[in-house]
Design a protein around this motif. Structure first.
Motif, PDB file in Angstrom:
ATOM      1  N   VAL A   1      -9.072  -1.107   3.920  1.00  0.00           N
ATOM      2  CA  VAL A   1      -8.539  -2.421   3.568  1.00  0.00           C
ATOM      3  C   VAL A   1      -9.615  -3.255   2.881  1.00  0.00           C
ATOM      4  N   PHE A   2     -10.804  -3.283   3.454  1.00  0.00           N
ATOM      5  CA  PHE A   2     -11.873  -4.106   2.912  1.00  0.00           C
ATOM      6  C   PHE A   2     -12.512  -3.464   1.683  1.00  0.00           C
ATOM      7  N   GLU A   3     -12.575  -2.138   1.663  1.00  0.00           N
ATOM      8  CA  GLU A   3     -13.078  -1.458   0.472  1.00  0.00           C
ATOM      9  C   GLU A   3     -12.193  -1.770  -0.730  1.00  0.00           C
ATOM     10  N   ALA A   4     -10.874  -1.688  -0.534  1.00  0.00           N
ATOM     11  CA  ALA A   4      -9.942  -1.949  -1.628  1.00  0.00           C
ATOM     12  C   ALA A   4     -10.016  -3.402  -2.071  1.00  0.00           C
ATOM     13  N   ALA A   5     -10.024  -4.316  -1.107  1.00  0.00           N
ATOM     14  CA  ALA A   5     -10.123  -5.731  -1.453  1.00  0.00           C
ATOM     15  C   ALA A   5     -11.439  -6.020  -2.169  1.00  0.00           C
ATOM     16  N   GLY A   6     -12.514  -5.385  -1.724  1.00  0.00           N
ATOM     17  CA  GLY A   6     -13.807  -5.599  -2.353  1.00  0.00           C
ATOM     18  C   GLY A   6     -13.862  -5.135  -3.790  1.00  0.00           C
ATOM     19  N   ALA A   7     -13.041  -4.141  -4.128  1.00  0.00           N
ATOM     20  CA  ALA A   7     -12.972  -3.652  -5.503  1.00  0.00           C
ATOM     21  C   ALA A   7     -11.974  -4.440  -6.345  1.00  0.00           C
ATOM     22  N   GLY A   8     -11.344  -5.453  -5.733  1.00  0.00           N
ATOM     23  CA  GLY A   8     -10.364  -6.249  -6.453  1.00  0.00           C
ATOM     24  C   GLY A   8      -9.030  -5.563  -6.616  1.00  0.00           C
ATOM     25  N   ALA A   9      -8.720  -4.616  -5.731  1.00  0.00           N
ATOM     26  CA  ALA A   9      -7.474  -3.860  -5.838  1.00  0.00           C
ATOM     27  C   ALA A   9      -6.300  -4.676  -5.311  1.00  0.00           C
ATOM     28  N   CYS A  10      -5.128  -4.385  -5.842  1.00  0.00           N
ATOM     29  CA  CYS A  10      -3.893  -4.907  -5.274  1.00  0.00           C
ATOM     30  C   CYS A  10      -3.508  -3.974  -4.136  1.00  0.00           C
ATOM     31  N   LEU A  11      -3.587  -4.476  -2.920  1.00  0.00           N
ATOM     32  CA  LEU A  11      -3.372  -3.648  -1.744  1.00  0.00           C
ATOM     33  C   LEU A  11      -1.957  -3.823  -1.208  1.00  0.00           C
ATOM     34  N   ILE A  12      -1.285  -2.694  -0.983  1.00  0.00           N
ATOM     35  CA  ILE A  12      -0.038  -2.657  -0.242  1.00  0.00           C
ATOM     36  C   ILE A  12      -0.346  -2.014   1.098  1.00  0.00           C
ATOM     37  N   THR A  13       0.007  -2.663   2.189  1.00  0.00           N
ATOM     38  CA  THR A  13      -0.274  -2.103   3.512  1.00  0.00           C
ATOM     39  C   THR A  13       0.989  -2.010   4.344  1.00  0.00           C
ATOM     40  N   ASP A  14       1.025  -1.026   5.236  1.00  0.00           N
ATOM     41  CA  ASP A  14       2.076  -1.008   6.240  1.00  0.00           C
ATOM     42  C   ASP A  14       1.888  -2.231   7.141  1.00  0.00           C
ATOM     43  N   ALA A  15       2.962  -2.674   7.777  1.00  0.00           N
ATOM     44  CA  ALA A  15       2.914  -3.881   8.603  1.00  0.00           C
ATOM     45  C   ALA A  15       2.263  -3.588   9.949  1.00  0.00           C
ATOM     46  N   TRP A  16       1.363  -4.468  10.387  1.00  0.00           N
ATOM     47  CA  TRP A  16       0.773  -4.350  11.711  1.00  0.00           C
ATOM     48  C   TRP A  16       0.367  -5.733  12.223  1.00  0.00           C
ATOM     49  N   LEU A  17       0.441  -5.887  13.534  1.00  0.00           N
ATOM     50  CA  LEU A  17       0.172  -7.163  14.178  1.00  0.00           C
ATOM     51  C   LEU A  17      -1.272  -7.590  13.928  1.00  0.00           C
ATOM     52  N   GLY A  18      -1.450  -8.837  13.509  1.00  0.00           N
ATOM     53  CA  GLY A  18      -2.787  -9.377  13.296  1.00  0.00           C
ATOM     54  C   GLY A  18      -3.259  -9.345  11.865  1.00  0.00           C
ATOM     55  N   LEU A  19      -2.474  -8.793  10.960  1.00  0.00           N
ATOM     56  CA  LEU A  19      -2.877  -8.678   9.556  1.00  0.00           C
ATOM     57  C   LEU A  19      -3.292 -10.019   8.968  1.00  0.00           C
ATOM     58  N   GLU A  20      -2.549 -11.065   9.315  1.00  0.00           N
ATOM     59  CA  GLU A  20      -2.791 -12.376   8.710  1.00  0.00           C
ATOM     60  C   GLU A  20      -4.151 -12.956   9.088  1.00  0.00           C
ATOM     61  N   LEU A  21      -4.827 -12.393  10.088  1.00  0.00           N
ATOM     62  CA  LEU A  21      -6.183 -12.836  10.424  1.00  0.00           C
ATOM     63  C   LEU A  21      -7.192 -12.419   9.362  1.00  0.00           C
ATOM     64  N   PHE A  22      -6.822 -11.449   8.532  1.00  0.00           N
ATOM     65  CA  PHE A  22      -7.759 -10.895   7.572  1.00  0.00           C
ATOM     66  C   PHE A  22      -7.348 -11.153   6.120  1.00  0.00           C
ATOM     67  N   LEU A  23      -6.065 -10.998   5.815  1.00  0.00           N
ATOM     68  CA  LEU A  23      -5.546 -11.247   4.474  1.00  0.00           C
ATOM     69  C   LEU A  23      -4.183 -11.913   4.591  1.00  0.00           C
ATOM     70  N   LYS A  24      -3.865 -12.801   3.643  1.00  0.00           N
ATOM     71  CA  LYS A  24      -2.608 -13.541   3.697  1.00  0.00           C
ATOM     72  C   LYS A  24      -1.497 -12.753   3.015  1.00  0.00           C
ATOM     73  N   PRO A  25      -0.474 -12.347   3.767  1.00  0.00           N
ATOM     74  CA  PRO A  25       0.633 -11.595   3.174  1.00  0.00           C
ATOM     75  C   PRO A  25       1.309 -12.374   2.045  1.00  0.00           C
ATOM     76  N   GLY A  26       1.607 -11.645   0.972  1.00  0.00           N
ATOM     77  CA  GLY A  26       2.278 -12.238  -0.169  1.00  0.00           C
ATOM     78  C   GLY A  26       1.354 -12.847  -1.191  1.00  0.00           C
ATOM     79  N   GLU A  27       0.123 -13.173  -0.787  1.00  0.00           N
ATOM     80  CA  GLU A  27      -0.844 -13.774  -1.703  1.00  0.00           C
ATOM     81  C   GLU A  27      -2.097 -12.924  -1.883  1.00  0.00           C
ATOM     82  N   GLU A  28      -2.584 -12.346  -0.780  1.00  0.00           N
ATOM     83  CA  GLU A  28      -3.805 -11.540  -0.836  1.00  0.00           C
ATOM     84  C   GLU A  28      -3.535 -10.079  -0.529  1.00  0.00           C
ATOM     85  N   VAL A  29      -2.340  -9.781  -0.045  1.00  0.00           N
ATOM     86  CA  VAL A  29      -1.939  -8.412   0.279  1.00  0.00           C
ATOM     87  C   VAL A  29      -0.419  -8.361   0.277  1.00  0.00           C
TER      88      VAL A  29
END
Length: 364
Positions: free
Chosen positions: A274-302
């Motif tokens: 997750v952080f490797e992809a974000a660090g490279a400026g990638a558009c990340l699609i992730t499966d849903a998991w509890l707590g995601l919003e603590l790290f990236l904002k759904p719909g805007e950052e992931v």
């Protein structure tokens, strides 16, 4: 303070998803003045597939995967102020932890660092006689690379004195935006080794969308997929070394994160990817998991998918401009809040706080 760290490998990411976590966090701790020696067994052909040479911020001792060599390196725990045994070393894990605890000085801080806590805790629940049950009480601290309050509660219930999550993060000196590479050109890329508790989710979140979008190109990287049947629009690359991770993440229209079963069920477990992809400026699609919003904002950052149908729908409507916008926002967020420099500040504070406790608790 000096640290004796016993882990799977810091030199190789081959069948070793924790490599970038070790590298990023230990390099950041070295910047705080810690002297670190990393002990890793010569196992699983990792030494034949090194991604890096021994770094200047950490001494590395590679030992043979034999009981005698294990005993020799365990004896060196007596020289350390902080002794860390990571989970998943890959050779005689329980024997190694027992030997380390036997040789560590009474005043040393003794830490079990779990890089797959949901899976470890599931094993402890299934095996009441597992050796780790008895050893938890001899440890001063359990650190995990994820899991949030559910993992903290479970480890305390299992007998740990204390448990603190130290989450994955970004090392911007290692993972950052780069130019695209034709080898990784595709609409959706996934990077992860083939593991029993991941394969079903890869089929659902990656292979099924590939079948439903035959005109799109998909790329999968990681060890173990060579004999897995793939749709004709999927390219399987095999092991992708860390030197290629930036291009792997920066080139595709989007990059997919798929959690392992245990981490998806537990939540609060962002993968290193997750952080490797974000660090490279990638558009990340992730499966849903509890707590995601603590790290990236759904719909805007992931972008978040509940199943393979969501992945296909997201990808089908994703434009290059939208993907670039999400990638930029994710990069800004992780640089601001989620680098290993941030994690090292927390870890240094925890080490110094808990280093004061064992003498009093050991006398109880």
């Amino acid at each position: 303070m000096n640290i004796a760290f016993y882990g799977s490998s810091i030199l190789s990411s081959y069948w070793n998803g924790a490599a970038t976590y070790y590298r990023g966090l230990l390099r950041a701790l070295a910047a705080h003045g810690y002297e670190i020696t990393f002990y890793e067994p010569d196992a699983y052909d990792r030494q034949k597939n090194r991604d890096i040479e021994p770094p200047d911020w950490c001494s590395v001792v590679v030992y043979e995967a034999t009981p005698e060599a294990l005993r020799r390196v365990a004896q060196r725990a007596a020289q350390a102020d902080i002794v860390v045994k990571a989970s998943g070393v890959g050779f005689e894990d329980e024997a190694l932890l027992e030997a380390i605890l036997s040789h560590a000085r009474p005043e040393a801080l003794k830490v079990f660092w779990d890089v797959d806590a949901p899976a470890t805790l599931a094993q402890l629940r299934a095996e009441p006689d597992h050796p780790l049950h008895a050893m938890l009480g001899r440890l001063d601290l359990v650190l995990t690379y994820g899991g949030g309050e559910p993992v903290v509660y479970q480890y305390r219930s299992a007998g740990a004195r204390e448990c603190v999550p130290i989450y994955n993060a970004l090392d911007p000196g290692t993972h950052h935006p780069v130019s695209s590479d034709e080898r990784f050109s595709c609409d959706l890329a996934f990077l992860g080794n083939r593991l029993p508790d991941r394969e079903r989710r890869v089929e659902a979140f990656f292979l099924e969308p590939a079948v439903s979008l035959p005109g799109r190109r998909f790329v999968i990287g990681g060890s173990g997929w060579h004999d897995k049947p793939m749709p004709p629009n999927v390219v399987s690359l095999g092991h992708v070394g860390t030197n290629d991770h930036n291009a792997f993440n920066a080139t595709p229209l989007a990059v997919l994160n798929i959690s392992r079963d245990s981490m998806a069920e537990n939540g609060f477990s962002p993968a290193t990817r997750v952080f490797e992809a974000a660090g490279a400026g990638a558009c990340l699609i992730t499966d849903a998991w509890l707590g995601l919003e603590l790290f990236l904002k759904p719909g805007e950052e992931v972008l978040v998918a509940r199943d393979g149908g969501d992945v296909a729908e997201i990808l089908d409507g994703l434009t290059a401009n939208r993907a670039a916008q999400i990638g930029r926002a994710a990069l800004q967020r992780v640089l601001r809040e989620h680098t290993y420099a941030h994690r090292a500040v927390d870890t240094d504070r925890i080490f110094r706080e808990f280093a004061k406790r064992p003498k009093l608790e050991a006398a109880e």
